[in-house]
Design an enzyme around this catalytic site. Structure first.
Site, PDB file in Angstrom:
ATOM      1  N   LYS A  93      39.547  36.558  -0.027  1.00 34.62           N
ATOM      2  CA  LYS A  93      38.930  38.041  -0.994  1.00 34.62           C
ATOM      3  C   LYS A  93      37.156  37.990  -0.784  1.00 34.62           C
ATOM      4  CE  LYS A  93      42.866  37.224  -4.544  1.00 34.62           C
ATOM      5  NZ  LYS A  93      43.368  37.164  -5.863  1.00 34.62           N
ATOM      6  N   ARG A 110      51.124  28.607   0.320  1.00 41.40           N
ATOM      7  CA  ARG A 110      51.029  28.514  -0.902  1.00 41.40           C
ATOM      8  C   ARG A 110      50.729  27.209  -1.377  1.00 41.40           C
ATOM      9  NH1 ARG A 110      51.516  34.291  -3.302  1.00 41.40           N
ATOM     10  NH2 ARG A 110      52.029  32.363  -5.352  1.00 41.40           N
ATOM     11  N   ARG A 155      42.467  26.058  -3.743  1.00 46.64           N
ATOM     12  CA  ARG A 155      42.041  26.883  -5.636  1.00 46.64           C
ATOM     13  C   ARG A 155      41.211  25.494  -6.184  1.00 46.64           C
ATOM     14  NH1 ARG A 155      46.633  31.647  -5.901  1.00 46.64           N
ATOM     15  NH2 ARG A 155      45.583  33.607  -4.823  1.00 46.64           N
ATOM     16  N   HIS A 189      43.991  35.508  -1.624  1.00 41.29           N
ATOM     17  CA  HIS A 189      45.803  35.965  -1.420  1.00 41.29           C
ATOM     18  C   HIS A 189      46.216  35.018  -0.392  1.00 41.29           C
ATOM     19  CE1 HIS A 189      48.897  38.586  -1.586  1.00 41.29           C
ATOM     20  NE2 HIS A 189      49.165  38.606  -0.030  1.00 41.29           N
TER      21      HIS A 189
HETATM   22  P1  ATP Z   1      47.644  36.503  -4.959  1.00 41.83           P
HETATM   23  O1  ATP Z   1      49.010  37.609  -4.519  1.00 41.83           O
HETATM   24  O2  ATP Z   1      46.348  36.989  -4.869  1.00 41.83           O
HETATM   25  O3  ATP Z   1      47.873  35.203  -3.839  1.00 41.83           O
HETATM   26  P2  ATP Z   1      48.897  35.151  -6.998  1.00 41.83           P
HETATM   27  O4  ATP Z   1      50.526  35.934  -5.712  1.00 41.83           O
HETATM   28  O5  ATP Z   1      48.480  33.758  -6.895  1.00 41.83           O
HETATM   29  O6  ATP Z   1      48.189  35.498  -6.124  1.00 41.83           O
HETATM   30  P3  ATP Z   1      49.941  37.191  -8.652  1.00 41.83           P
HETATM   31  O7  ATP Z   1      50.661  37.222  -9.867  1.00 41.83           O
HETATM   32  O8  ATP Z   1      50.215  38.297  -6.954  1.00 41.83           O
HETATM   33  O9  ATP Z   1      49.511  36.201  -8.302  1.00 41.83           O
HETATM   34  O10 ATP Z   1      48.371  38.239  -8.909  1.00 41.83           O
HETATM   35  C1  ATP Z   1      47.881  38.447  -8.230  1.00 41.83           C
HETATM   36  C2  ATP Z   1      46.247  38.715  -8.444  1.00 41.83           C
HETATM   37  O11 ATP Z   1      46.413  39.780  -9.860  1.00 41.83           O
HETATM   38  C3  ATP Z   1      45.882  37.079  -8.687  1.00 41.83           C
HETATM   39  O12 ATP Z   1      45.577  36.306  -7.642  1.00 41.83           O
HETATM   40  C4  ATP Z   1      44.624  37.164  -9.510  1.00 41.83           C
HETATM   41  O13 ATP Z   1      43.466  37.537  -8.645  1.00 41.83           O
HETATM   42  C5  ATP Z   1      44.072  38.566 -10.182  1.00 41.83           C
HETATM   43  N1  ATP Z   1      45.517  38.542 -11.467  1.00 41.83           N
HETATM   44  C6  ATP Z   1      46.549  38.429 -11.625  1.00 41.83           C
HETATM   45  N2  ATP Z   1      47.110  38.165 -13.286  1.00 41.83           N
HETATM   46  C7  ATP Z   1      45.726  38.400 -13.427  1.00 41.83           C
HETATM   47  C8  ATP Z   1      44.981  38.875 -14.952  1.00 41.83           C
HETATM   48  N3  ATP Z   1      46.140  38.882 -16.290  1.00 41.83           N
HETATM   49  N4  ATP Z   1      43.847  39.282 -15.524  1.00 41.83           N
HETATM   50  C9  ATP Z   1      43.092  39.312 -14.387  1.00 41.83           C
HETATM   51  N5  ATP Z   1      43.716  39.067 -12.686  1.00 41.83           N
HETATM   52  C10 ATP Z   1      44.612  38.940 -13.120  1.00 41.83           C
HETATM   53 MG    MG Z   2      50.544  37.489  -5.300  1.00 44.82          MG
END
Ligand code: ATP
Ligand code: MG
Length: 191
Positions: free
Chosen positions: A18, A129, A146, A169
């Protein structure tokens, strides 16, 4: 086992470094973590994504969007902070709050260069992951990308109305990986 069957056992997955990871000059370090684990790079590039591309990248289904909203509410509750959806975020319900978070993500992800990496290996989706670690930096274990390189707090992120900065991501499952690889790479750009 025939050669064809062997190839079928390999998965492909998408990693995005990112804008915070690129800004912090962590591209080489992050790529080397995946290579060290034995994953093979089958596609690589640097792009400044459009908002349209990011909008297509993140899921649009209700459950995923509501989950983003719930995360924000849970974060506030854990910190014993009272939030007023209407006053603090200008929204009426958890779905609308999720849409807000999704929009923060779109704005952030299109704010600077992103490195796209297609990786291949046995069980590549889960392996990546695992190497990346948990979404929330302070919960990500040491030894994960991370866990080792990010320190952002969800509470701070939500107060500043921006997404959690967690460097990477990574596709969540094989179906997501197939969709995302097609979105970010042309067929001719993948080995
Ligand atoms: P990614 O899809 O980025 O690999 P992830 O699968 O671990 O991450 P997701 O639930 O898909 O997490 O959320 C996508 C991204 O959105 C997260 O990586 C984070 O940067 C952001 N994010 C998720 N929830 C929140 C929140 N409540 N407030 C702020 N940012 C959030
Ligand atoms: Mg995700």
């Amino acid at each position: 086992m025939k050669k064809k069957q062997k190839i079928d056992l390999l998965e492909r997955t998408l990693v995005l470094i990112k804008p915070d990871g690129v800004e912090r000059r962590l591209v080489g370090e992050i790529i080397s973590r995946f290579e060290r684990a034995g994953l093979r790079i089958v596609g690589l590039g640097i792009v400044k994504p459009t908002k349209e591309l990011i909008d297509r990248h993140y899921p649009k289904n209700r459950a995923w969007i509501e989950n983003l909203g719930y995360n924000t509410i849970k974060t506030a509750e854990e910190a014993k902070l009272k939030i007023d959806l209407q006053k603090d975020y200008g929204v009426k319900n958890v779905y609308e709050l999720g849409l807000k978070v999704r929009q923060w993500l779109i704005d952030f992800m299109s704010s600077g260069p992103v490195v796209k990496i297609a990786l291949e290996g046995p069980m590549a989706v889960s392996v990546v992951r695992k190497l990346v670690g948990k979404t929330t930096p302070y919960l990500a274990e040491p030894g994960t990308i991370r866990g080792d390189y990010s320190i952002d707090s969800p509470l701070l992120a939500n107060l500043e109305k921006r997404p959690i900065k967690n460097l990477i991501h990574a596709s969540g499952n094989l179906k997501e990986a197939k969709y995302e690889l097609k979105l970010w790479f042309k067929k001719s750009e993948l080995l």
